[in-house]
Scaffold this active site. Sequence first.
Site, PDB file in Angstrom:
ATOM      1  N   GLU A   1       0.877  -1.164   0.000  1.00 25.17           N
ATOM      2  CA  GLU A   1       0.000   0.000   0.000  1.00 25.17           C
ATOM      3  C   GLU A   1       0.914   1.212   0.000  1.00 25.17           C
ATOM      4  O   GLU A   1       1.440   1.592   1.034  1.00 25.17           O
ATOM      5  CB  GLU A   1      -0.917  -0.037   1.214  1.00 25.17           C
ATOM      6  CG  GLU A   1      -1.779  -1.313   1.235  1.00 25.17           C
ATOM      7  CD  GLU A   1      -2.468  -1.548   2.550  1.00 25.17           C
ATOM      8  OE1 GLU A   1      -1.965  -1.061   3.571  1.00 25.17           O
ATOM      9  OE2 GLU A   1      -3.510  -2.200   2.572  1.00 25.17           O
ATOM     10  N   CYS A   2       1.084   1.823  -1.151  1.00 22.39           N
ATOM     11  CA  CYS A   2       2.193   2.731  -1.387  1.00 22.39           C
ATOM     12  C   CYS A   2       1.732   4.146  -1.700  1.00 22.39           C
ATOM     13  O   CYS A   2       0.539   4.404  -1.829  1.00 22.39           O
ATOM     14  CB  CYS A   2       3.050   2.204  -2.541  1.00 22.39           C
ATOM     15  SG  CYS A   2       3.341   0.423  -2.480  1.00 22.39           S
ATOM     16  N   THR A   3       2.692   5.054  -1.833  1.00 23.10           N
ATOM     17  CA  THR A   3       2.418   6.418  -2.283  1.00 23.10           C
ATOM     18  C   THR A   3       3.446   6.784  -3.340  1.00 23.10           C
ATOM     19  O   THR A   3       4.652   6.790  -3.068  1.00 23.10           O
ATOM     20  CB  THR A   3       2.485   7.416  -1.114  1.00 23.10           C
ATOM     21  OG1 THR A   3       1.620   6.980  -0.055  1.00 23.10           O
ATOM     22  CG2 THR A   3       2.061   8.803  -1.586  1.00 23.10           C
TER      23      THR A   3
ATOM     24  N   GLU B   1       1.987   0.538  -7.606  1.00 21.51           N
ATOM     25  CA  GLU B   1       1.061   1.206  -6.707  1.00 21.51           C
ATOM     26  C   GLU B   1      -0.255   0.433  -6.759  1.00 21.51           C
ATOM     27  O   GLU B   1      -0.888   0.338  -7.818  1.00 21.51           O
ATOM     28  CB  GLU B   1       0.838   2.651  -7.173  1.00 21.51           C
ATOM     29  CG  GLU B   1      -0.064   3.456  -6.287  1.00 21.51           C
ATOM     30  CD  GLU B   1       0.626   3.942  -5.031  1.00 21.51           C
ATOM     31  OE1 GLU B   1      -0.071   4.107  -4.015  1.00 21.51           O
ATOM     32  OE2 GLU B   1       1.853   4.164  -5.058  1.00 21.51           O
TER      33      GLU B   1
END
Length: 474
Positions: free
Chosen positions: A5-7, A100
């Site tokens: 769970e990225c940005t 992502e």
Amino acid sequence: MKQTECTTILVGKKASIDGSTMIARSEDGGRTIIPEGFKVVMPNEQPKHYESVISHQKIDDSDLAQTPLRYTSAPDVSGKNGIWAAAGINSDNVAMTATETITTNSRIQGVDPLLDPKDGGLGEEDFVTLTLPYLHSAFDGVRRVGYLVEKYGTYEMNGMAFSDKDTIWYLETIGGHHWIARRIPDDAYVIAPNRLNIDEFDFDDPDNFAASSDLKDLIKKYHLNPDREGYNMRHIFGSSTIKDAHYNNPRAWYIHNYFDPDFGGNPGDQDQAFICHANRLISVEDIKWAESSHYQDTPYDAYGDQGTPEQKKTFRPIGINRNFETHILQIRNDVPAGLAGVQWLAFGPNTFNSMVPFYTNVTETPESFQTTPKFNLSKIFWLNKLTAQLGDTNYRVYGELEDAFEQKSLAQCHKIEHDTDEAAKDLKGEDLEKALNAANDKMAKTVYNNTVDLLGQMVEEGHGLMTLKYDLLD
């Protein structure tokens, strides 16, 4: 299966402080610690026969027949669920970050369902390994991933970015076998959290937009477009849920207002723009700060003193305990090509670590960044996890120590990088690789030693703060 769970943050060459392209992402996971490493993959190490660990999807050998390039990567060192190469830069100075995790909706899933991994398909485990070594431009990445998704399918929704010295492209998978991509304008930046992010889309502008060949017809045939005019891909294929309002949108909102204080809006806004422009030129330090942020100076900061306990838990921050690896892939335009690729890399929670600018035209990686699966304080991944968990116990005290540590480490790495750029600008071949290997080792040792010093300072400051104490003068 690893949950990520990225940005993602993308910065065009005319939006950056030094004219470089930069694509960045924090690679986050779940409750289980996922040790990440740093590796150079040589052409003879690239698989000629490939099978996914999760889905057991086999790739036709003909799709691996091109001559692969050398590339850097940041893999999951356990290997239990596959390679998960995450991000890197190849020897042609093309960068890729993947993936992502993004959202979808029931309308497109009813038309083109995601595959069940029991039935095959590709996922985050596979994309960098199957793509990066074969790219000679950013748009090559769009073509390659588009081809793989259409041929083999995917069991998850993913976004990914590609860059070279001039351009950045961002691609999102749509359902099981479709995809869209958009070129990021040179003067723009993008913040992409865990939602479908591409909004306005022009099928008649192939220089800046790309998609599966049948996507426009598919939208029309199955009545997927809720808008009266135009094509907004987030409206068509994405979500607009309460979870987005609490988990995804606030991250974008906070960084938009950092890059442009006039951005305004509210944290939960569902229609925040994909393509944005900052009020200044963006630096590596800006991206690192953004990837480390936790809603400072708002009621939503878990470490702050403005909000109620409920407000502090309202929104998911970017800097979080589940940051396991964060990178900024930078292709520079003010140095010779042999020096242009830099993979800024940090392990562990971003609020308590420092980035290191590793040259990618190398044949090996520093020992301290070759992470072991088990706890080992000679490896900076584990050292950073320790400082973060200690720092989290009293951020008011330890946060100031970390700020000083990061400022010192970044300054020292910048100095090593500047000196190396000058000393190595005329070198070629093995002489250049040797010089850059040595520079990478020097930067890794510098930041590792600084992190050990930080841990020592935290222990000294924390000694008097322990609850388990007793003094006759108390």
